[in-house]
Scaffold this motif. Structure first.
Motif, PDB file in Angstrom:
ATOM      1  N   SER A 136       0.834  -1.197   0.000  1.00 28.99           N
ATOM      2  CA  SER A 136       0.000   0.000   0.000  1.00 28.99           C
ATOM      3  C   SER A 136       0.869   1.247   0.000  1.00 28.99           C
ATOM      4  O   SER A 136       0.489   2.284  -0.510  1.00 28.99           O
ATOM      5  CB  SER A 136      -0.931  -0.008   1.208  1.00 28.99           C
ATOM      6  N   THR A 137       2.069   1.142   0.533  1.00 27.57           N
ATOM      7  CA  THR A 137       2.917   2.336   0.573  1.00 27.57           C
ATOM      8  C   THR A 137       3.828   2.433  -0.648  1.00 27.57           C
ATOM      9  O   THR A 137       4.289   3.496  -0.988  1.00 27.57           O
ATOM     10  CB  THR A 137       3.805   2.329   1.840  1.00 27.57           C
ATOM     11  N   ASN A 138       4.110   1.327  -1.270  1.00 31.53           N
ATOM     12  CA  ASN A 138       4.926   1.390  -2.488  1.00 31.53           C
ATOM     13  C   ASN A 138       4.224   0.616  -3.594  1.00 31.53           C
ATOM     14  O   ASN A 138       4.295  -0.605  -3.680  1.00 31.53           O
ATOM     15  CB  ASN A 138       6.310   0.804  -2.196  1.00 31.53           C
ATOM     16  N   ARG A 139       3.538   1.357  -4.459  1.00 30.12           N
ATOM     17  CA  ARG A 139       2.713   0.707  -5.479  1.00 30.12           C
ATOM     18  C   ARG A 139       3.553   0.334  -6.713  1.00 30.12           C
ATOM     19  O   ARG A 139       3.092  -0.430  -7.545  1.00 30.12           O
ATOM     20  CB  ARG A 139       1.535   1.609  -5.873  1.00 30.12           C
ATOM     21  N   SER A 140       4.727   0.942  -6.821  1.00 30.92           N
ATOM     22  CA  SER A 140       5.529   0.563  -8.000  1.00 30.92           C
ATOM     23  C   SER A 140       6.989   0.308  -7.614  1.00 30.92           C
ATOM     24  O   SER A 140       7.886   1.032  -8.018  1.00 30.92           O
ATOM     25  CB  SER A 140       5.427   1.628  -9.086  1.00 30.92           C
ATOM     26  N   PRO A 141       7.231  -0.748  -6.832  1.00 32.37           N
ATOM     27  CA  PRO A 141       8.608  -1.057  -6.433  1.00 32.37           C
ATOM     28  C   PRO A 141       9.395  -1.560  -7.650  1.00 32.37           C
ATOM     29  O   PRO A 141       8.832  -2.240  -8.504  1.00 32.37           O
ATOM     30  CB  PRO A 141       8.424  -2.196  -5.427  1.00 32.37           C
ATOM     31  N   ASP A 142      10.647  -1.175  -7.740  1.00 29.89           N
ATOM     32  CA  ASP A 142      11.420  -1.791  -8.828  1.00 29.89           C
ATOM     33  C   ASP A 142      12.389  -2.827  -8.269  1.00 29.89           C
ATOM     34  O   ASP A 142      13.181  -3.428  -8.969  1.00 29.89           O
ATOM     35  CB  ASP A 142      12.151  -0.745  -9.677  1.00 29.89           C
TER      36      ASP A 142
END
Ligand SMILES: Nc1nc2c(ncn2[C@@H]2O[C@H](COP(=O)(O)OP(=O)(O)OP(=O)(O)O)[C@@H](O)[C@H]2O)c(=O)[nH]1
Ligand SMILES: [Mg+2]
Length: 435
Positions: A136-142
């Motif tokens: 929920s806090t990082n919607r696009s982690p790489d």
């Protein structure tokens, strides 16, 4: 089987496959401006599996090939595709093989039945792809993980033949002759010591109900336990036999001494061998006069009375086929007795091989400017990290902090710029206070 082809010992390196790396990717589609992370997980690395196979008779395959590596898992791919698992590497070994950890000597498996299976090294887990790190806090982690490395260890393979009965004795006693006349085996026979250089097996049909496997092993001499003659190298092949036929040349000047030499060598090799029953058999009675034979047999019988494991003293001639069926029926009696007492060949033992989970963290100075960090837990954590990404670097530093590595390095005198090895990674030591 010719002598050159009989190999009963091998030391090999086995390495399971590495897990595939996780993938970092984002969903892209026409008219969909911002796709989510869709990098798949890496596949599992292949295991190293030993399987016993009765068609294989020796460890010759391991004479020249000593490194075995299972396939790595494939990397994860975009569109949430998991990488393929690495194929397991199946290593076939003869029935009767004991597998030991070469470093500790611990028995890992003892494959005494056909088709027994032992996973000796497990493949590494695949790394997770970036799709797995969405929150929920990082919607696009790489960020994605690297695959775990596979287990790697050196193992010793020791073949111990499976025979019900072993024929033992001094060189030239007539062991191979006896095997050749009671079974279809055709071992080399000759009038000089150490004719037999490798053990021979033969199946003996005692009657319609019972067939037993006999092993004829190379002759033993005094001090074999210190390497004299062919040494005790072949004694391991009689360890599994339930019962020994102890052959003595009746024409010897001192049959009691001959008996003692072998009895002692067994004791010095492994005292447990003296728990096995023995029938003492005087051979070559076709060329001894009856009076001498009676005297020798009597004195040997008297001498052997003090040993619980000597069940009888018989007299035969292997070459002239005298008293052979008496001997076989006597063996049958003893064998059936043992069966009743439930004394039998060992069962297949398989211990699960496990890395030592709790190996503590250690920081070691390798030399000026070089340090090394070891410890199972920290290495597992570090090896999964993809250090080439910002997220990976943050995770890496967090692990170093968690285990107080910088403090330990400082205590050992590390200065900025020193190189620190940890598992498959290395980094430069950096301490802000030193600037
Ligand atoms: N006269 C006589 N000779 C025998 C008898 N049994 C074996 N021999 C001879 O004894 C010699 C040794 O026989 P092997 O069967 O090769 O003896 P072994 O105990 O297997 O000897 P190693 O393999 O050297 O330990 C050969 O020349 C045989 O022919 C027997 O009953 N009578
Ligand atoms: Mg022989």
């Amino acid at each position: 089987m010719t002598e050159k082809l009989f190999i009963d010992y091998a030391k090999i390196m086995i390495e399971a496959g590495k897990g595939g790396d996780g993938c970092s990717s984002f969903h892209r589609e026409k008219f969909v401006p911002k796709g989510g992370p869709d990098g798949g997980n890496g596949g599992r690395g292949g295991n190293i599996i030993f399987v016993s196979d009765k068609k294989i008779k020796t460890l010759i395959d391991f004479k020249y090939k000593r490194k075995f590596k299972a396939q790595n898992g494939s990397n994860g791919m975009k569109s949430n595709k998991t990488g393929a698992s690495g194929e397991d590497l199946i290593i076939k070994v003869p029935v009767g093989v004991v597998i030991k950890n070469a470093e500790t000597g611990e028995v890992l498996a003892d494959l005494v039945t056909d088709n027994a299976l032992f996973i000796a090294a497990c493949g590494g887990r695949g790394g997770r792809g970036n799709a797995m790190f969405k929150s929920s806090t990082n919607r696009s982690p790489d960020y994605c993980e690297r695959g775990e490395i596979g287990e790697k260890l050196e193992v010793i393979l020791e073949l111990k033949l499976l025979a019900d009965i072993a024929i033992i004795g001094l060189p030239n006693a007539g062991k191979s002759t006896l095997l050749s006349i009671i079974s279809a085996a055709r071992p080399k026979i000759a009038d000089y010591p150490f004719t037999t250089l490798v053990p021979n097996l033969g199946v003996v049909k005692i009657d319609d109900e019972l067939a037993l496997t006999f092993a004829d092993i190379p002759g033993l001499i005094e001090n074999a336990h210190n390497g004299a003659g062919l040494g005790t190298r072949f004694l391991r092949h009689i360890e599994r036999a339930n019962f020994f036929v102890h052959l003595i040349d009746a024409n010897s000047d001192n049959v009691i001494k001959d008996f003692d030499v072998i009895y002692n060598e067994l004791k010095l090799y492994n005292e447990k061998l003296l728990k096995k029953k023995q029938i003492v058999v005087l051979n070559k009675i076709d060329c001894i006069i009856e009076k001498d034979l009676t005297a020798k047999k009597k004195s040997l019988k008297k001498y052997c009375a003090k040993y619980d494991n000597i069940v009888d003293v018989l007299a035969i001639s292997a070459a002239a086929k005298i008293n052979i069926s008496e001997l076989l029926f006597r063996i049958k009696d003893e064998y059936l007795k043992l069966e009743k007492e439930n004394v039998k060949i060992e069962d297949t033992i398989i211990k699960e091989y496990k890395f030592e989970e709790e190996e503590p963290i250690k920081v070691k100075k390798l030399g000026d400017g070089f340090f090394e960090i070891t410890g199972t837990q920290i290495l597992k954590a570090i090896n999964r990290i993809n250090i080439n990404t910002d997220d990976g670097l943050t995770k890496f530093n967090r692990i170093l902090e968690k285990y107080n590595i910088n403090y330990l390095l400082k205590k050992l005198g590390a200065v900025n710029g020193d190189i620190v090895y940890i598992g498959e990674q290395q980094f430069d030591y950096y301490d802000a206070e030193q600037i």
